[in-house]
Design an enzyme around this catalytic site. Sequence first.
Site, short mmCIF file in Angstrom:
data_model
loop_
_atom_site.label_atom_id
_atom_site.label_comp_id
_atom_site.label_asym_id
_atom_site.label_seq_id
_atom_site.Cartn_x
_atom_site.Cartn_y
_atom_site.Cartn_z
N SER A 1 -0.60 -31.79 5.18
CA SER A 1 -0.64 -32.14 6.61
C SER A 1 -2.04 -32.70 6.89
CB SER A 1 -0.43 -30.89 7.45
OG SER A 1 -0.83 -31.10 8.79
N TYR B 1 -1.55 -22.40 10.65
CA TYR B 1 -0.98 -23.60 10.01
C TYR B 1 -2.07 -24.34 9.22
CZ TYR B 1 1.72 -27.88 9.42
OH TYR B 1 2.38 -28.96 8.88
N1 LIG Z 1 6.86 -32.89 11.21
C1 LIG Z 1 5.56 -33.04 11.21
O1 LIG Z 1 4.95 -33.51 12.17
C2 LIG Z 1 4.78 -32.65 9.97
C3 LIG Z 1 3.47 -33.14 9.85
C4 LIG Z 1 2.73 -32.81 8.73
C5 LIG Z 1 3.29 -32.02 7.76
N2 LIG Z 1 4.56 -31.55 7.89
C6 LIG Z 1 5.08 -30.69 6.83
O2 LIG Z 1 6.23 -31.30 6.29
C7 LIG Z 1 7.06 -30.29 5.71
C8 LIG Z 1 8.49 -30.50 6.18
O3 LIG Z 1 8.54 -30.28 7.58
P1 LIG Z 1 9.54 -31.10 8.51
O4 LIG Z 1 8.71 -31.85 9.46
O5 LIG Z 1 10.54 -31.81 7.69
O6 LIG Z 1 10.18 -29.87 9.33
P2 LIG Z 1 11.68 -29.37 9.49
O7 LIG Z 1 12.57 -30.50 9.85
O8 LIG Z 1 11.62 -28.20 10.39
O9 LIG Z 1 12.06 -28.89 8.00
C9 LIG Z 1 11.50 -27.74 7.44
C10 LIG Z 1 12.26 -27.38 6.19
O10 LIG Z 1 11.64 -26.24 5.58
C11 LIG Z 1 12.67 -25.34 5.19
N3 LIG Z 1 12.17 -23.98 5.13
C12 LIG Z 1 11.48 -23.30 6.07
N4 LIG Z 1 11.23 -22.05 5.65
C13 LIG Z 1 11.78 -21.94 4.41
C14 LIG Z 1 11.87 -20.89 3.47
N5 LIG Z 1 11.33 -19.68 3.70
N6 LIG Z 1 12.51 -21.11 2.29
C15 LIG Z 1 13.05 -22.32 2.04
N7 LIG Z 1 13.00 -23.36 2.89
C16 LIG Z 1 12.38 -23.16 4.08
C17 LIG Z 1 13.74 -25.51 6.27
O11 LIG Z 1 15.01 -25.12 5.76
P3 LIG Z 1 15.81 -23.77 6.15
O12 LIG Z 1 15.44 -23.40 7.55
O13 LIG Z 1 17.23 -24.18 5.98
O14 LIG Z 1 15.37 -22.79 5.12
C18 LIG Z 1 13.72 -27.02 6.45
O15 LIG Z 1 14.54 -27.64 5.49
C19 LIG Z 1 6.45 -28.95 6.13
O16 LIG Z 1 5.68 -28.43 5.06
C20 LIG Z 1 5.53 -29.31 7.27
O17 LIG Z 1 4.45 -28.42 7.37
C21 LIG Z 1 5.33 -31.85 8.98
#
Ligand SMILES: NC(=O)c1ccc[n+]([C@@H]2O[C@H](COP(=O)([O-])OP(=O)(O)OC[C@H]3O[C@@H](n4cnc5c(N)ncnc54)[C@H](OP(=O)(O)O)[C@@H]3O)[C@@H](O)[C@H]2O)c1
Length: 245
Positions: free
Chosen positions: A138, A151
Amino acid sequence: MKRVAIITGASSGIGRAVARWLAARGHSLLLVARRTERLEALASELRASGVTVEVRPCDVTDAVAVRALAADVATWAHAEVLVNAAGHGRGWGPPEPSRVEQWPGVVEVNLVGAMNMVGAFLPGMRERDAGHIVNVGSIFALGTVADGAAYAASKHGLRAFTLALRQALAGSRVRLSLVHPGSVNTEFGSVAGGREPRDVPVEKWPYRPLLAEEVAETIGWILERPPPVEITELVIRPTAERQFG
Ligand SMILES: NC(=O)c1ccc[n+]([C@@H]2O[C@H](COP(=O)([O-])OP(=O)(O)OC[C@H]3O[C@@H](n4cnc5c(N)ncnc54)[C@H](OP(=O)(O)O)[C@@H]3O)[C@@H](O)[C@H]2O)c1
């Protein structure tokens, strides 16, 4: 033995988009997250294009379950790619009691969960001297933000873990990469805010965020670099976003 790309966080957002990107290029996939129905729905969609897709519901914080997953995979496939996209930002906001208690859980998933996955699949990659791990960091792995102390801590930790491990693997053909997105239009914001996971229409954002597909395409580009090229770290942000990180 089959060669497979393992994607955590495949039930939503960036992980799901990476799965679609890789499936479109013929990769066999193994989808990991906790929500089975979503994984099954994605698998059905992707199998229609002719690729092999396996679903393994798993909580990445459960080290025993992750080791069992790796033992299962070892009986039928080599992990050639591991994308760690599972993560969340629960407890986002001022440090009040209800949020403070969520801090350890953020580190558990974003850092320890990725460590569990890397720890389970790296030994096989080292043995074969081949493989590519992409950890989704991130912009808050590079800076901080008042509302996201846990975070930022989790992502700084993930960055340190990945970069140190990279040094430990010097001379091997196992590649490690970090991608640092700015704001991406996924369910992340609703989960971080303690609400039901849901997408927010792009029009509701104060500026155009990144789309999960744009991040996935970038991760795909990193994976497609020919050895010995390794993209160690890459920051990807919406142009309108200058204020964070
Ligand atoms: N969106 C942003 O603005 C942003 C920016 C920078 C970085 N990121 C990073 O990108 C990554 C993906 O996030 P996203 O934006 O795609 O969010 P998202 O749509 O909420 O997806 C998060 C994913 O993580 C999975 N997850 C959460 N806890 C888990 C666990 N204990 N075991 C297995 N899977 C788990 C969820 O699946 P289940 O709930 O089905 O387990 C879901 O598939 C994250 O690491 C986040 O920190 C996001």
